[in-house]
Scaffold this motif. Structure first.
Motif, PDB file in Angstrom:
ATOM      1  N   MET A  99      54.567 -32.906   5.494  1.00  0.00           N
ATOM      2  CA  MET A  99      54.719 -32.991   3.927  1.00  0.00           C
ATOM      3  C   MET A  99      55.349 -34.313   3.405  1.00  0.00           C
ATOM      4  SD  MET A  99      55.149 -28.980   3.421  1.00  0.00           S
ATOM      5  CE  MET A  99      55.161 -28.828   1.688  1.00  0.00           C
ATOM      6  N   ALA A 100      56.433 -34.504   4.206  1.00  0.00           N
ATOM      7  CA  ALA A 100      57.317 -35.865   3.723  1.00  0.00           C
ATOM      8  C   ALA A 100      56.414 -37.001   4.002  1.00  0.00           C
ATOM      9  CB  ALA A 100      58.722 -35.869   4.285  1.00  0.00           C
ATOM     10  N   MET A 101      56.019 -36.832   5.300  1.00  0.00           N
ATOM     11  CA  MET A 101      55.017 -38.317   5.459  1.00  0.00           C
ATOM     12  C   MET A 101      53.940 -38.467   4.372  1.00  0.00           C
ATOM     13  SD  MET A 101      55.183 -37.841   9.507  1.00  0.00           S
ATOM     14  CE  MET A 101      54.292 -39.131  10.213  1.00  0.00           C
ATOM     15  N   ALA A 102      53.318 -37.436   4.191  1.00  0.00           N
ATOM     16  CA  ALA A 102      52.174 -37.322   3.292  1.00  0.00           C
ATOM     17  C   ALA A 102      52.724 -37.817   1.819  1.00  0.00           C
ATOM     18  CB  ALA A 102      51.590 -35.889   3.163  1.00  0.00           C
ATOM     19  N   ALA A 103      53.866 -37.327   1.405  1.00  0.00           N
ATOM     20  CA  ALA A 103      54.439 -37.515   0.106  1.00  0.00           C
ATOM     21  C   ALA A 103      54.747 -39.087   0.135  1.00  0.00           C
ATOM     22  CB  ALA A 103      55.497 -36.657  -0.278  1.00  0.00           C
ATOM     23  N   ALA A 104      55.442 -39.843   1.139  1.00  0.00           N
ATOM     24  CA  ALA A 104      55.682 -41.150   1.260  1.00  0.00           C
ATOM     25  C   ALA A 104      54.361 -42.010   1.146  1.00  0.00           C
ATOM     26  CB  ALA A 104      56.398 -41.382   2.574  1.00  0.00           C
ATOM     27  N   LEU A 105      53.317 -41.464   1.779  1.00  0.00           N
ATOM     28  CA  LEU A 105      52.172 -42.224   1.825  1.00  0.00           C
ATOM     29  C   LEU A 105      51.573 -42.083   0.375  1.00  0.00           C
ATOM     30  CD1 LEU A 105      50.015 -43.919   3.389  1.00  0.00           C
ATOM     31  CD2 LEU A 105      48.917 -41.602   4.133  1.00  0.00           C
ATOM     32  N   SER A 106      51.693 -40.986  -0.315  1.00  0.00           N
ATOM     33  CA  SER A 106      51.109 -40.939  -1.698  1.00  0.00           C
ATOM     34  C   SER A 106      51.669 -42.007  -2.659  1.00  0.00           C
ATOM     35  CB  SER A 106      51.325 -39.482  -1.985  1.00  0.00           C
ATOM     36  OG  SER A 106      50.869 -39.282  -3.289  1.00  0.00           O
ATOM     37  N   LEU A 107      52.725 -42.065  -2.413  1.00  0.00           N
ATOM     38  CA  LEU A 107      53.772 -42.891  -3.478  1.00  0.00           C
ATOM     39  C   LEU A 107      53.315 -43.938  -3.218  1.00  0.00           C
ATOM     40  CD1 LEU A 107      55.830 -42.930  -5.669  1.00  0.00           C
ATOM     41  CD2 LEU A 107      57.679 -42.967  -3.739  1.00  0.00           C
ATOM     42  N   ARG A 108      53.287 -44.507  -1.992  1.00  0.00           N
ATOM     43  CA  ARG A 108      52.910 -45.832  -1.610  1.00  0.00           C
ATOM     44  C   ARG A 108      51.749 -46.383  -2.014  1.00  0.00           C
ATOM     45  NH1 ARG A 108      55.174 -45.259   3.366  1.00  0.00           N
ATOM     46  NH2 ARG A 108      53.089 -45.301   4.429  1.00  0.00           N
ATOM     47  N   GLU A 109      50.663 -45.475  -1.924  1.00  0.00           N
ATOM     48  CA  GLU A 109      49.148 -45.839  -2.079  1.00  0.00           C
ATOM     49  C   GLU A 109      48.810 -45.473  -3.667  1.00  0.00           C
ATOM     50  OE1 GLU A 109      46.900 -45.214   1.095  1.00  0.00           O
ATOM     51  OE2 GLU A 109      47.774 -46.416   2.550  1.00  0.00           O
ATOM     52  N   GLY A 110      49.479 -44.656  -4.196  1.00  0.00           N
ATOM     53  CA  GLY A 110      49.350 -44.187  -5.493  1.00  0.00           C
ATOM     54  C   GLY A 110      48.149 -43.247  -5.674  1.00  0.00           C
ATOM     55  N   ARG A 111      47.826 -42.371  -4.514  1.00  0.00           N
ATOM     56  CA  ARG A 111      46.661 -41.355  -4.416  1.00  0.00           C
ATOM     57  C   ARG A 111      47.307 -40.287  -3.841  1.00  0.00           C
ATOM     58  NH1 ARG A 111      44.755 -41.207   0.584  1.00  0.00           N
ATOM     59  NH2 ARG A 111      45.427 -42.493   2.060  1.00  0.00           N
ATOM     60  N   PRO A 112      46.510 -39.298  -3.971  1.00  0.00           N
ATOM     61  CA  PRO A 112      46.493 -38.024  -3.174  1.00  0.00           C
ATOM     62  C   PRO A 112      46.514 -38.175  -1.650  1.00  0.00           C
ATOM     63  CG  PRO A 112      44.975 -37.601  -4.537  1.00  0.00           C
ATOM     64  CD  PRO A 112      45.335 -38.968  -4.823  1.00  0.00           C
ATOM     65  N   VAL A 113      47.258 -37.463  -0.945  1.00  0.00           N
ATOM     66  CA  VAL A 113      47.069 -37.502   0.561  1.00  0.00           C
ATOM     67  C   VAL A 113      46.954 -36.203   1.103  1.00  0.00           C
ATOM     68  CG1 VAL A 113      48.374 -38.234   2.656  1.00  0.00           C
ATOM     69  CG2 VAL A 113      48.249 -39.886   0.725  1.00  0.00           C
ATOM     70  N   ARG A 114      45.969 -36.072   2.082  1.00  0.00           N
ATOM     71  CA  ARG A 114      45.748 -34.788   2.814  1.00  0.00           C
ATOM     72  C   ARG A 114      46.754 -34.650   4.066  1.00  0.00           C
ATOM     73  NH1 ARG A 114      41.916 -31.861   0.578  1.00  0.00           N
ATOM     74  NH2 ARG A 114      41.826 -30.510   2.407  1.00  0.00           N
ATOM     75  N   ILE A 115      47.038 -33.562   4.277  1.00  0.00           N
ATOM     76  CA  ILE A 115      48.108 -33.432   5.497  1.00  0.00           C
ATOM     77  C   ILE A 115      47.425 -34.065   6.454  1.00  0.00           C
ATOM     78  CG2 ILE A 115      49.466 -31.949   6.816  1.00  0.00           C
ATOM     79  CD1 ILE A 115      50.646 -32.404   4.406  1.00  0.00           C
ATOM     80  N   SER A 116      45.990 -33.462   6.740  1.00  0.00           N
ATOM     81  CA  SER A 116      45.283 -33.916   8.030  1.00  0.00           C
ATOM     82  C   SER A 116      45.410 -35.469   8.218  1.00  0.00           C
ATOM     83  CB  SER A 116      43.820 -33.623   7.772  1.00  0.00           C
ATOM     84  OG  SER A 116      43.244 -34.107   6.561  1.00  0.00           O
ATOM     85  N   GLU A 117      45.490 -36.309   7.083  1.00  0.00           N
ATOM     86  CA  GLU A 117      45.568 -37.826   7.273  1.00  0.00           C
ATOM     87  C   GLU A 117      46.608 -38.276   8.129  1.00  0.00           C
ATOM     88  OE1 GLU A 117      45.000 -40.426   3.955  1.00  0.00           O
ATOM     89  OE2 GLU A 117      44.649 -38.617   2.794  1.00  0.00           O
ATOM     90  N   VAL A 118      47.966 -37.485   8.084  1.00  0.00           N
ATOM     91  CA  VAL A 118      49.150 -37.750   8.819  1.00  0.00           C
ATOM     92  C   VAL A 118      49.295 -36.995   9.988  1.00  0.00           C
ATOM     93  CG1 VAL A 118      50.358 -38.450   6.612  1.00  0.00           C
ATOM     94  CG2 VAL A 118      50.628 -36.266   7.326  1.00  0.00           C
ATOM     95  N   GLU A 119      48.600 -36.148  10.501  1.00  0.00           N
ATOM     96  CA  GLU A 119      48.433 -35.287  11.430  1.00  0.00           C
ATOM     97  C   GLU A 119      48.977 -36.091  12.702  1.00  0.00           C
ATOM     98  OE1 GLU A 119      48.972 -32.054  11.722  1.00  0.00           O
ATOM     99  OE2 GLU A 119      47.870 -30.909  10.292  1.00  0.00           O
ATOM    100  N   ASN A 120      48.160 -37.029  12.609  1.00  0.00           N
ATOM    101  CA  ASN A 120      48.130 -37.866  14.122  1.00  0.00           C
ATOM    102  C   ASN A 120      48.929 -39.008  13.981  1.00  0.00           C
ATOM    103  OD1 ASN A 120      46.364 -35.908  15.213  1.00  0.00           O
ATOM    104  ND2 ASN A 120      44.894 -37.023  14.006  1.00  0.00           N
ATOM    105  N   SER A 121      49.721 -39.204  13.130  1.00  0.00           N
ATOM    106  CA  SER A 121      50.834 -40.357  12.919  1.00  0.00           C
ATOM    107  C   SER A 121      52.053 -40.012  13.898  1.00  0.00           C
ATOM    108  CB  SER A 121      51.059 -40.781  11.684  1.00  0.00           C
ATOM    109  OG  SER A 121      51.623 -39.460  11.070  1.00  0.00           O
TER     110      SER A 121
END
Lengths: 340, 340, 340, 340
Positions: free
Chosen positions: D318-340
């Motif tokens: 969740m923290a990774m998704a939030a950081a990505l969301s803030l960076r890119e200014g868009r909603p981020v699905r948890i599945s997007e960061v699952e493999n990071s």
């Protein structure tokens, strides 16, 4: 760190409570010995687990031990005065559970022994150390609200004690209201001069059989002119209800109960909040630790203890006056009971 | 819609308050006439603006008007009993401000006239209609908490009346505590049998010059066994403090003050919340409307009024007993003042 | 006293509410005429009872009457803009219920007409006049807490509207959240620049059939840098939940709900407090009177109205952005919807 | 009584906090050894005073000691995963402070080692054991309010950390919001599927220099359909603000902050209440003891620990998704960061 070696006398409920706190929560205390005439295996095991070195049947072994600097007297009330005198003569500082005695002369003898020996004495009026009541006192004592006009204490137990206990309790005023008499004096910053008590046995539990009451409203006048009122119930089935309030010239400070949590649950049926913390072990848990620390620090810093011998004496007079007032249906001046 | 034609007697502060409410907020009331021996142009203009038809100096014109079904007696206390008798004889239903009189015999005469005429009488104990106190009463009266044990009323004014007023007020118990005596009876659901009053002049405003006090704690016993306590101050500078509480066998119901708003402001310096609503005009605004509606509806539905003649009589006895108690420093039984 | 002659257009629920208040509770208002194309006998009787002189089917009769200085437009939303334009051209001051329109161009046309005519316009965002939310705004606007950082609005209805209503409501954001968008702007003291909306149909009542949601969380950025969040529910069965909060640099101000009373009932089973006031008629009753008074006083004193035309325009943009955000699953800038 | 022999790894602030509690407040714990690569005299004295037998520089000495059944890993975050693996391979049960790691693969490796060894693992999300938040969770989990619709977490620190700390903290979402992500999951009873974050550096303290923010509002959707929102501030100068709320189908449960006391002080100037307890050491003091007891009891009773390895993994996503969301200014699905 300098630690004060302590001997604990009496290993009943309140003695064990002090023991656990002294062992775990008061860094400057070294709980060193315990004595109880009814010492048994369970208590012995409990004491060992706390790391207590000396485990005795006879309090004399504590008084005789030169290593011990201070004692906690947690035995039955009728032994308090004697143990205070012996401890004082042995040069120990003394924490004594309330009341010192129910006889004024016996209390005065104990206080004389303490004074003669030059040791410190603290009486166990634990509620003074509660974060709520203490805040009321601190605000009043700061003087920023001006002189106190009205002092109110609500003090109700969540359930009956056993009738076996009530029979020998000494009556509601000496047994239960004694805490509230101390609280009223503490908040008013003044001694009571007259007391009027109303009481009734309303619960159906049978207090009238022992010439006692379960419900009381006690009003009083203080030397400084303030008026006071205490209301008591032995059976407020909704919980331990401990509220205080002081209206002063320029403002009012009041405290409500601590609750089990800060939750509010709202449904179509209604809105509920948490109940007050159950009884004195829950409500005054931190206050016990604070009073123990205060006693140990008074020894280490060689300062006055925060609850003195006079603080042990005056509430007993108030309780006697209240009992007489209820018996005779008239206001009673403190001076009337001074010599009893 | 059936509307009740009403004549208002007395256009002082409280009379005008009832006038505005009857004109604007009580749909079934038709405020039809007003009489005041001190009628002046300002009052005349005020009355016209409200759409009142008959504007008189002499209350007789109201009593004589067969169109008028009900009167609101809002003149000075010493005129209440006479006006009640005249209104009753004229067949008008009567709303009378509190107290009916400060003399028990005069009250009894007025009540007899009401009974003989078969008209309705409601006494202006407005606090019974406050949403808070009414909730306490309703919960107690429902019986779900069992019998009442302890009744508590806190009632403090935010500031002094003028000393000119105090001089002729009849003393704190008849002037101010009278509301609280009614409230205590209402909450207890029982008459008082004995009263003990403590009082003091602590504010420095000079009440002692008029043999009066500004601070009081009054305790009482009720017929049903409950105990009660009222605490009063003439000058609680922090605000109008109006709280009630009843502890019953199975639980407790209590109400705190209405606040100006529900805001909490938190800063590094501290946390503040809103003050209580300023005084009775703010706090009991809706209660006045509710009592007026209740009176009008009792007429329309031909039911009992919610505050009867007896409700007007008993608090006066309590005030007399409290005054005697304070004077003589002893508890006073209601029966002692019954024949005064 | 100078009174403003007012014509009321639309006698539905909200029109009648304004009518009663203007007649009874706003001393400087003279409710002079009413017009409703669906005028019927019941409304006619209601209007007569309020003392209204002119009772019409056609709003033109109000616009044409030179005696009338101001109008309250309480008709259906799709008529607002036209009536504003006609009222402005007739030189009347205008109070218009929210929203002015759901089309930005139509709103702009109406605002232009108002500006050209030099009349006053106030939009019916009544919550700004609530004692609670107003306190939050006043504290923030005072600057004593520094700049706002986080603005929070909780706004939940106690029960569903009918599905017939939902079908034509324009969706949750334009119908319900519109109030909260106004509140958020008002509290932040700034316009929104970007909005992200999450929504879901969770109640089982069938909102999804109309492409609508019953639950939403909307976040936003304001021009002044503050962040905001609104949460909504169409069916908070526990009551009308209307709370606001602003965290600023140096502190936080928050308001909870008004409750039906201040009672706390404690029993062995638990502790209950009163429910929030039921719905907007109860919660915002005094706020309606305050907004009406503010409008009338702005006319009398020739000052700005407290809720301007821009205040009517901006929340509509926010609602449009929120709807687009929910539809496309992405944040939407206000500038994207400016020209729609 | 059966006691669990425990080895503590890391004697920094949080390690010492656990050490004192294990020694004094968890009866079934035997704090037996401590290891810290930076062991020094002060820590050695502190450990001796607690009665700890084994005092080491090297954690291996704890892993190698067959007497020790469980370890508390309180070292720096980058060592957590390695120590979990080593402890698991040595057959020790593991309590590990949050977060396990900031890299998902490292966390998964650690969880695999735990699973392979069949030992217990509990992650230190202490707020789950707070009496307030736990009450919210318990009410929601009981199902009596129906399914959750809206989950709200307010979590604000009373003051800035040092900028030296911020520089290496991993950003607000991984460092601070991680607790709130866990809380939101815990209260919702469901995993997040999508996250949208707004954030800003509003305090003037310079977070923007490290590409970080001091203020954030994070919204999310959960698998079970509920919506959630977290609001954060690094500098709520009025106090540590920790409130949670869940609105469900049939009702709402919310908790406010614990306050320092229950006092209300009323004067002519205003009404004040106590501030919230200062920071996490005061607010979550009892929660730390409760989490330690829960871990020890899970070992003794051989039951599941209340905060599992998965509970350690999901908030990091969740923290990774939030950081990505803030960076890119868009909603981020948890599945997007699952493999990071």
């Amino acid at each position: 760190m300098k630690k004060i070696k302590i001997g604990l006398i009496g290993a009943g409920r309140i003695g064990k409570l002090h023991g656990v706190n002294l062992a775990h929560s008061v860094a400057e205390a070294d709980l060193y010995a315990i004595a109880d005439p009814y010492m048994n295996d369970a208590t012995r095991a409990w004491a060992k687990d706390l790391g207590i070195t000396g485990i005795y049947d006879d309090p004399q072994q504590i008084f005789n031990d030169p290593e011990i600097e201070a004692v906690f007297i947690c035995s039955s009330t009728n032994t308090h005065a004697d143990f205070i005198i012996q401890a004082a003569q042995a040069g120990k500082h003394i924490f004594c559970e309330k009341p010192i005695d129910t006889n004024l002369d016996r209390i005065r003898q104990a206080l004389s022994a303490v004074e003669a020996a030059g040791v410190k004495l603290q009486v166990g009026f634990v509620r003074r150390f509660d974060h709520n009541h203490k805040e009321v006192r601190d605000v009043v004592a700061s003087g920023k609200l001006g002189a106190p006009n009205i002092v109110k204490v609500t003090s109700r137990d969540p359930d009956h004690q056993s009738m076996d206990y009530i029979k020998v309790s000494g009556g509601i005023f000496m047994d239960m209201t004694i805490h509230d008499f101390d609280m009223a004096r503490y908040l008013a910053g003044s001694n009571a001069v007259e007391i009027m008590a109303y009481g009734a046995a309303l619960s159906g539990a049978g207090y009238e059989k022992y010439d006692d009451v379960d419900t009381a409203i006690v009003t009083m006048k203080f030397e400084n002119g303030a008026l006071g009122v205490i209301d008591n119930s032995r059976a407020a089935h909704y919980g331990y209800d401990q509220r205080t309030e002081v209206m002063c010239e320029k403002g009012c400070v009041q405290v409500s109960n601590d609750l089990n949590n800060q939750a509010m649950i709202s449904t179509g049926e209604g809105v509920s909040i948490a109940k007050p913390t159950w009884f004195f072990l829950e409500r005054y848990n931190n206050a016990f630790i604070a009073e123990e620390k205060a006693f140990v620090e008074a020894i280490i810093n060689n300062t006055e203890t925060p609850v003195s011998g006079i603080d042990g004496l005056e509430p007993v007079k108030m309780a006697m006056a209240a009992a007489l007032s209820l018996r005779e249906g008239r206001p009673v001046r403190i001076s009337e009971v001074e010599n009893s």
